[in-house]
Design a protein around this motif. Structure first.
Motif, PDB file in Angstrom:
ATOM      1  N   GLN A 121     -29.784  -8.644  29.470  1.00 43.48           N
ATOM      2  CA  GLN A 121     -28.550  -8.507  29.116  1.00 43.48           C
ATOM      3  C   GLN A 121     -27.468  -9.276  29.865  1.00 43.48           C
ATOM      4  N   THR A 122     -27.712  -9.754  31.061  1.00 38.18           N
ATOM      5  CA  THR A 122     -26.856 -10.471  31.853  1.00 38.18           C
ATOM      6  C   THR A 122     -26.818 -12.090  31.305  1.00 38.18           C
ATOM      7  N   LEU A 123     -28.058 -12.494  30.723  1.00 42.12           N
ATOM      8  CA  LEU A 123     -27.890 -13.854  29.910  1.00 42.12           C
ATOM      9  C   LEU A 123     -27.083 -14.075  28.900  1.00 42.12           C
ATOM     10  N   THR A 124     -27.348 -12.868  28.014  1.00 41.73           N
ATOM     11  CA  THR A 124     -26.424 -12.735  26.746  1.00 41.73           C
ATOM     12  C   THR A 124     -24.905 -12.667  27.105  1.00 41.73           C
ATOM     13  N   GLY A 125     -24.587 -12.310  28.412  1.00 40.58           N
ATOM     14  CA  GLY A 125     -23.181 -12.252  28.746  1.00 40.58           C
ATOM     15  C   GLY A 125     -22.675 -13.519  29.607  1.00 40.58           C
ATOM     16  N   SER A 126     -23.823 -14.392  29.708  1.00 41.05           N
ATOM     17  CA  SER A 126     -23.058 -15.760  30.412  1.00 41.05           C
ATOM     18  C   SER A 126     -22.315 -16.467  29.331  1.00 41.05           C
ATOM     19  N   ARG A 127     -21.542 -17.272  30.032  1.00 39.79           N
ATOM     20  CA  ARG A 127     -20.348 -17.947  29.175  1.00 39.79           C
ATOM     21  C   ARG A 127     -20.377 -19.491  29.605  1.00 39.79           C
ATOM     22  N   ALA A 128     -19.997 -20.441  28.675  1.00 42.15           N
ATOM     23  CA  ALA A 128     -19.788 -21.749  28.792  1.00 42.15           C
ATOM     24  C   ALA A 128     -18.568 -21.982  29.726  1.00 42.15           C
ATOM     25  N   ALA A 129     -18.486 -22.503  31.060  1.00 40.93           N
ATOM     26  CA  ALA A 129     -17.281 -22.565  31.725  1.00 40.93           C
ATOM     27  C   ALA A 129     -16.638 -24.226  31.529  1.00 40.93           C
ATOM     28  N   GLN A 130     -17.713 -24.919  31.113  1.00 32.26           N
ATOM     29  CA  GLN A 130     -17.260 -26.518  31.032  1.00 32.26           C
ATOM     30  C   GLN A 130     -18.269 -27.095  29.699  1.00 32.26           C
ATOM     31  N   ARG A 131     -17.589 -27.942  28.876  1.00 30.32           N
ATOM     32  CA  ARG A 131     -18.399 -28.481  27.927  1.00 30.32           C
ATOM     33  C   ARG A 131     -18.224 -30.061  27.977  1.00 30.32           C
ATOM     34  N   PHE A 132     -19.149 -30.904  27.440  1.00 28.55           N
ATOM     35  CA  PHE A 132     -18.818 -32.195  27.110  1.00 28.55           C
ATOM     36  C   PHE A 132     -19.900 -32.691  26.346  1.00 28.55           C
ATOM     37  N   VAL A 133     -19.492 -33.453  25.070  1.00 23.97           N
ATOM     38  CA  VAL A 133     -20.410 -33.980  24.219  1.00 23.97           C
ATOM     39  C   VAL A 133     -20.171 -35.436  24.101  1.00 23.97           C
ATOM     40  N   ALA A 134     -20.951 -36.426  24.049  1.00 29.68           N
ATOM     41  CA  ALA A 134     -21.008 -37.620  24.226  1.00 29.68           C
ATOM     42  C   ALA A 134     -21.808 -38.272  23.140  1.00 29.68           C
ATOM     43  N   ALA A 135     -21.530 -39.395  22.487  1.00 33.61           N
ATOM     44  CA  ALA A 135     -22.483 -40.172  21.635  1.00 33.61           C
ATOM     45  C   ALA A 135     -23.222 -40.741  22.421  1.00 33.61           C
ATOM     46  N   GLU A 136     -24.784 -40.932  22.078  1.00 37.35           N
ATOM     47  CA  GLU A 136     -25.671 -41.830  22.791  1.00 37.35           C
ATOM     48  C   GLU A 136     -25.160 -43.406  22.801  1.00 37.35           C
ATOM     49  N   PRO A 137     -25.284 -44.137  23.961  1.00 36.22           N
ATOM     50  CA  PRO A 137     -24.939 -45.539  23.387  1.00 36.22           C
ATOM     51  C   PRO A 137     -25.604 -46.044  22.374  1.00 36.22           C
ATOM     52  N   SER A 138     -26.961 -45.481  21.967  1.00 35.30           N
ATOM     53  CA  SER A 138     -27.560 -46.054  20.911  1.00 35.30           C
ATOM     54  C   SER A 138     -26.832 -45.913  19.445  1.00 35.30           C
ATOM     55  N   GLY A 139     -25.796 -44.644  19.543  1.00 37.55           N
ATOM     56  CA  GLY A 139     -25.200 -44.154  18.330  1.00 37.55           C
ATOM     57  C   GLY A 139     -25.966 -43.476  17.426  1.00 37.55           C
ATOM     58  N   VAL A 140     -27.242 -43.085  17.956  1.00 37.08           N
ATOM     59  CA  VAL A 140     -28.159 -42.415  16.993  1.00 37.08           C
ATOM     60  C   VAL A 140     -28.058 -41.034  17.057  1.00 37.08           C
ATOM     61  N   SER A 141     -27.553 -40.347  18.345  1.00 41.11           N
ATOM     62  CA  SER A 141     -27.632 -39.013  18.707  1.00 41.11           C
ATOM     63  C   SER A 141     -26.507 -38.789  19.549  1.00 41.11           C
ATOM     64  N   TYR A 142     -26.456 -37.328  19.817  1.00 46.17           N
ATOM     65  CA  TYR A 142     -25.276 -36.936  20.585  1.00 46.17           C
ATOM     66  C   TYR A 142     -26.055 -36.102  21.851  1.00 46.17           C
ATOM     67  N   ARG A 143     -25.453 -36.118  23.223  1.00 46.02           N
ATOM     68  CA  ARG A 143     -25.715 -35.583  24.337  1.00 46.02           C
ATOM     69  C   ARG A 143     -24.703 -34.572  24.729  1.00 46.02           C
ATOM     70  N   ALA A 144     -25.141 -33.329  24.751  1.00 51.86           N
ATOM     71  CA  ALA A 144     -24.341 -32.149  25.240  1.00 51.86           C
ATOM     72  C   ALA A 144     -24.342 -32.017  26.515  1.00 51.86           C
ATOM     73  N   PHE A 145     -23.443 -31.749  27.447  1.00 51.92           N
ATOM     74  CA  PHE A 145     -23.623 -31.081  28.706  1.00 51.92           C
ATOM     75  C   PHE A 145     -22.722 -29.856  28.828  1.00 51.92           C
ATOM     76  N   ILE A 146     -23.220 -28.774  29.208  1.00 48.45           N
ATOM     77  CA  ILE A 146     -22.400 -27.422  29.118  1.00 48.45           C
ATOM     78  C   ILE A 146     -22.798 -26.674  30.682  1.00 48.45           C
ATOM     79  N   LEU A 147     -21.729 -26.438  31.245  1.00 51.92           N
ATOM     80  CA  LEU A 147     -21.953 -25.804  32.452  1.00 51.92           C
ATOM     81  C   LEU A 147     -21.647 -24.290  32.275  1.00 51.92           C
ATOM     82  N   MET A 148     -22.871 -23.504  32.288  1.00 49.66           N
ATOM     83  CA  MET A 148     -23.116 -22.066  32.172  1.00 49.66           C
ATOM     84  C   MET A 148     -22.672 -21.185  33.384  1.00 49.66           C
ATOM     85  N   GLU A 149     -22.179 -20.164  33.322  1.00 47.53           N
ATOM     86  CA  GLU A 149     -21.452 -19.267  34.370  1.00 47.53           C
ATOM     87  C   GLU A 149     -21.970 -18.085  33.920  1.00 47.53           C
ATOM     88  N   LEU A 150     -22.462 -17.572  35.120  1.00 47.72           N
ATOM     89  CA  LEU A 150     -23.137 -16.071  35.095  1.00 47.72           C
ATOM     90  C   LEU A 150     -22.306 -15.126  36.034  1.00 47.72           C
TER      91      LEU A 150
END
Length: 199
Positions: A121-150
């Motif tokens: 139940q608690t994990l379901t209620g967790s939220r994203a406090a910060q988000r950042f998505v960047a394209a990989e230097p290769s340009g092939v994929s994306y990397r997402a960084f998310i700060l989860m808060e509980l």
């Protein structure tokens, strides 16, 4: 002949340097650009407080939305470890109090079920406090960084409420050190929230 040997030695040294572990040109090391993209709050997440817990999740995919979902799942898995560590402390103290008692194993299993339900139940209620998505230097994929808060206070209160909903469990639980510890943690969270709310 000496000149040829000198040129051969210089070439050997150049090859060795190019393949050394510390080289910035080899494929063994992540690119400096990729490392520079990592947010500071992911490299050094905020420290847990009486009211909140934090974890940085990382996800990678050719599809941006999949990368974001993967990062959130990674963050929640890390938060789950934090919750489980605290809940395990309550469980161990409760177990030591009911070990050997009549019906002790049954009431302990009920308590464990309550912990599993609260963790989910608690994990379901967790939220994203910060988000950042960047394209990989290769340009092939994306990397997402998310700060989860509980909300740690909510998880503690949820456990207490879950225990109170079972009369037999609550009767046994409230006479143990585990109850005192949980009540103290709840008070700590509530006091911290009240202090933060003051102007």
């Amino acid at each position: 002949m000496r000149t040829a040997m000198t040129l051969f030695g210089a070439a050997a040294v150049s090859i060795a340097c190019a393949s050394a572990p510390g080289s910035t040109t080899g494929n063994a090391n992540p690119s400096q650009k990729a490392v520079a993209q990592i947010p500071d709050w992911c490299l050094s997440p905020p420290k847990d407080s009486p009211t909140s817990g934090y974890a940085c999740g990382i996800g990678e995919s050719r599809d941006m939305s999949i990368a974001v979902n993967a990062a959130e799942a990674d963050g929640r898995n890390k938060l789950a470890q934090t919750i489980q560590t605290e809940m395990q402390g309550f469980e161990e103290k409760f177990q030591s109090s009911v070990r050997g008692d009549a019906g002790g194993e049954e009431v302990l299993n009920t308590f464990r079920s309550a912990i599993r339900a609260v963790t989910s139940q608690t994990l379901t209620g967790s939220r994203a406090a910060q988000r950042f998505v960047a394209a990989e230097p290769s340009g092939v994929s994306y990397r997402a960084f998310i700060l989860m808060e509980l909300d740690r206070g909510a998880s503690r209160q949820a456990l207490m409420d879950k225990v109170k909903s079972n009369d037999a469990l609550y009767t046994r639980f409230k006479s143990t050190q585990a109850f005192d510890d949980l009540a103290a943690r709840i008070k700590e969270s509530n006091d911290a929230k009240a202090a933060a709310a003051k102007p």
